[in-house]
Design a protein around this motif. Structure first.
Motif, PDB file in Angstrom:
ATOM      1  N   ALA A 126       0.816  -1.211   0.000  1.00  0.00           N
ATOM      2  CA  ALA A 126       0.000   0.000   0.000  1.00  0.00           C
ATOM      3  C   ALA A 126       0.851   1.262   0.000  1.00  0.00           C
ATOM      4  N   MET A 127       2.082   1.143   0.530  1.00  0.00           N
ATOM      5  CA  MET A 127       3.009   2.281   0.540  1.00  0.00           C
ATOM      6  C   MET A 127       4.419   1.749   0.695  1.00  0.00           C
ATOM      7  N   CYS A 150       0.674  -2.624   7.529  1.00  0.00           N
ATOM      8  CA  CYS A 150       1.684  -2.998   8.519  1.00  0.00           C
ATOM      9  C   CYS A 150       2.707  -1.872   8.665  1.00  0.00           C
ATOM     10  N   ALA A 151       3.057  -1.540   9.917  1.00  0.00           N
ATOM     11  CA  ALA A 151       4.027  -0.472  10.167  1.00  0.00           C
ATOM     12  C   ALA A 151       5.355  -1.010  10.686  1.00  0.00           C
ATOM     13  N   GLU A 152       5.397  -2.285  11.040  1.00  0.00           N
ATOM     14  CA  GLU A 152       6.641  -2.924  11.487  1.00  0.00           C
ATOM     15  C   GLU A 152       6.576  -4.405  11.144  1.00  0.00           C
ATOM     16  N   ASN A 153       7.642  -4.923  10.592  1.00  0.00           N
ATOM     17  CA  ASN A 153       7.668  -6.344  10.220  1.00  0.00           C
ATOM     18  C   ASN A 153       7.270  -7.219  11.404  1.00  0.00           C
ATOM     19  N   ALA A 164       4.640 -10.433   7.327  1.00  0.00           N
ATOM     20  CA  ALA A 164       4.177  -9.151   6.783  1.00  0.00           C
ATOM     21  C   ALA A 164       5.286  -8.122   6.972  1.00  0.00           C
ATOM     22  N   THR A 165       5.512  -7.318   5.963  1.00  0.00           N
ATOM     23  CA  THR A 165       6.533  -6.272   6.068  1.00  0.00           C
ATOM     24  C   THR A 165       5.865  -4.901   6.025  1.00  0.00           C
ATOM     25  N   ALA A 166       6.540  -3.929   6.583  1.00  0.00           N
ATOM     26  CA  ALA A 166       6.010  -2.568   6.652  1.00  0.00           C
ATOM     27  C   ALA A 166       5.617  -2.074   5.254  1.00  0.00           C
ATOM     28  N   GLY A 167       4.405  -1.536   5.176  1.00  0.00           N
ATOM     29  CA  GLY A 167       3.906  -1.018   3.909  1.00  0.00           C
ATOM     30  C   GLY A 167       2.925  -1.947   3.218  1.00  0.00           C
ATOM     31  N   GLU A 168       2.830  -3.204   3.688  1.00  0.00           N
ATOM     32  CA  GLU A 168       1.907  -4.170   3.094  1.00  0.00           C
ATOM     33  C   GLU A 168       0.591  -4.210   3.871  1.00  0.00           C
ATOM     34  N   LYS A 193       1.915  -3.254  15.099  1.00  0.00           N
ATOM     35  CA  LYS A 193       1.929  -1.856  14.724  1.00  0.00           C
ATOM     36  C   LYS A 193       1.342  -1.690  13.314  1.00  0.00           C
ATOM     37  N   THR A 194       0.337  -0.818  13.205  1.00  0.00           N
ATOM     38  CA  THR A 194      -0.247  -0.534  11.896  1.00  0.00           C
ATOM     39  C   THR A 194      -0.184   0.980  11.649  1.00  0.00           C
ATOM     40  N   VAL A 195      -0.315   1.341  10.392  1.00  0.00           N
ATOM     41  CA  VAL A 195      -0.306   2.771  10.029  1.00  0.00           C
ATOM     42  C   VAL A 195      -1.676   3.359  10.343  1.00  0.00           C
ATOM     43  N   ARG A 196      -1.689   4.474  11.070  1.00  0.00           N
ATOM     44  CA  ARG A 196      -2.963   5.158  11.350  1.00  0.00           C
ATOM     45  C   ARG A 196      -3.407   5.855  10.064  1.00  0.00           C
ATOM     46  N   GLU A 197      -4.420   5.262   9.438  1.00  0.00           N
ATOM     47  CA  GLU A 197      -4.899   5.811   8.165  1.00  0.00           C
ATOM     48  C   GLU A 197      -5.949   6.894   8.390  1.00  0.00           C
TER      49      GLU A 197
END
Length: 199
Positions: A126-127, A150-153, A164-168, A193-197
């Motif tokens: 996603a990023m 995901c914000a941290e592997n 899962a790796t950061a950005g997926e 840890k996830t990205v606060r969207e």
């Protein structure tokens, strides 16, 4: 200690590398032949340091097999829920590989339907990795993290390879594997840890 072991390994291979590899190839071939005869789908590989078994294609629950092996102090290098990679060193002894063969052939593991079409599903990106790790973080329980970025592997131990790796986008299959694992990384009290969207 690590530096000394590396030095020893280089010296041992320089002095006896051909003999050690010849011995290992013979042990590996004999073990894989026995596993094949026992009904396991052993992948062909020219790498003398690896044995790859497709447990799903063999009709067995890969996670259940690896859980049993772990309980008996046998740890694979990688298990993706379908195939499992076992790694050796140049000085792996016959008795050690024999222990693996005996563990796999002396137990009736839970069977599952084989599916050649089944594949490991990885989350869509996603990023970028750096963008995700630098974003505002939201800690979420694993079950609530499905579909989030995901914000941290994170993943399971062994083999310490991220599911899962950061950005997926986090998938349900990834969270299920982590929930069943005994040892994990990137998981904090059942949360990741996830990205606060932004809505």
């Amino acid at each position: 200690i690590i530096a000394a072991s590396v030095e020893y390994g280089i010296k041992a291979l320089a002095e006896n590398g051909n003999d050690l590899l010849r011995k290992l190839k013979g042990i590996k071939a004999d073990a894989e032949n026995k596993l094949f005869k026992a009904g396991f789908k052993v992948e062909k590989t020219d790498d003398p340091f690896k044995t790859v078994i497709d447990f799903a294609e063999s009709g067995y629950d890969s996670d259940a097999v690896n859980d049993y092996l772990g309980d008996n102090n046998i740890f694979a290098e990688l298990n993706d829920g379908r195939k499992t990679v076992f790694m050796y060193s140049a000085e792996t002894e016959k008795r050690e590989i024999k222990k693996l063969v005996k563990a796999l052939t002396s137990v009736k593991f839970p069977q599952v339907k084989s599916s050649k079409e089944e594949k490991v599903i990885y989350g869509e990106r996603a990023m970028s990795y750096s963008e995700a790790t630098e974003s505002e973080i939201l800690m979420l329980p694993l079950k609530d993290a499905v579909g989030k970025i995901c914000a941290e592997n994170f993943g399971v131990l062994p083999p310490c390879v991220p599911l899962a790796t950061a950005g997926e986008r986090i998938t349900e299959s990834e969270t299920e594997k982590v929930l069943k694992a005994k040892f994990t990384f990137g998981v904090y009290d059942g949360k990741v840890k996830t990205v606060r969207e932004r809505e």
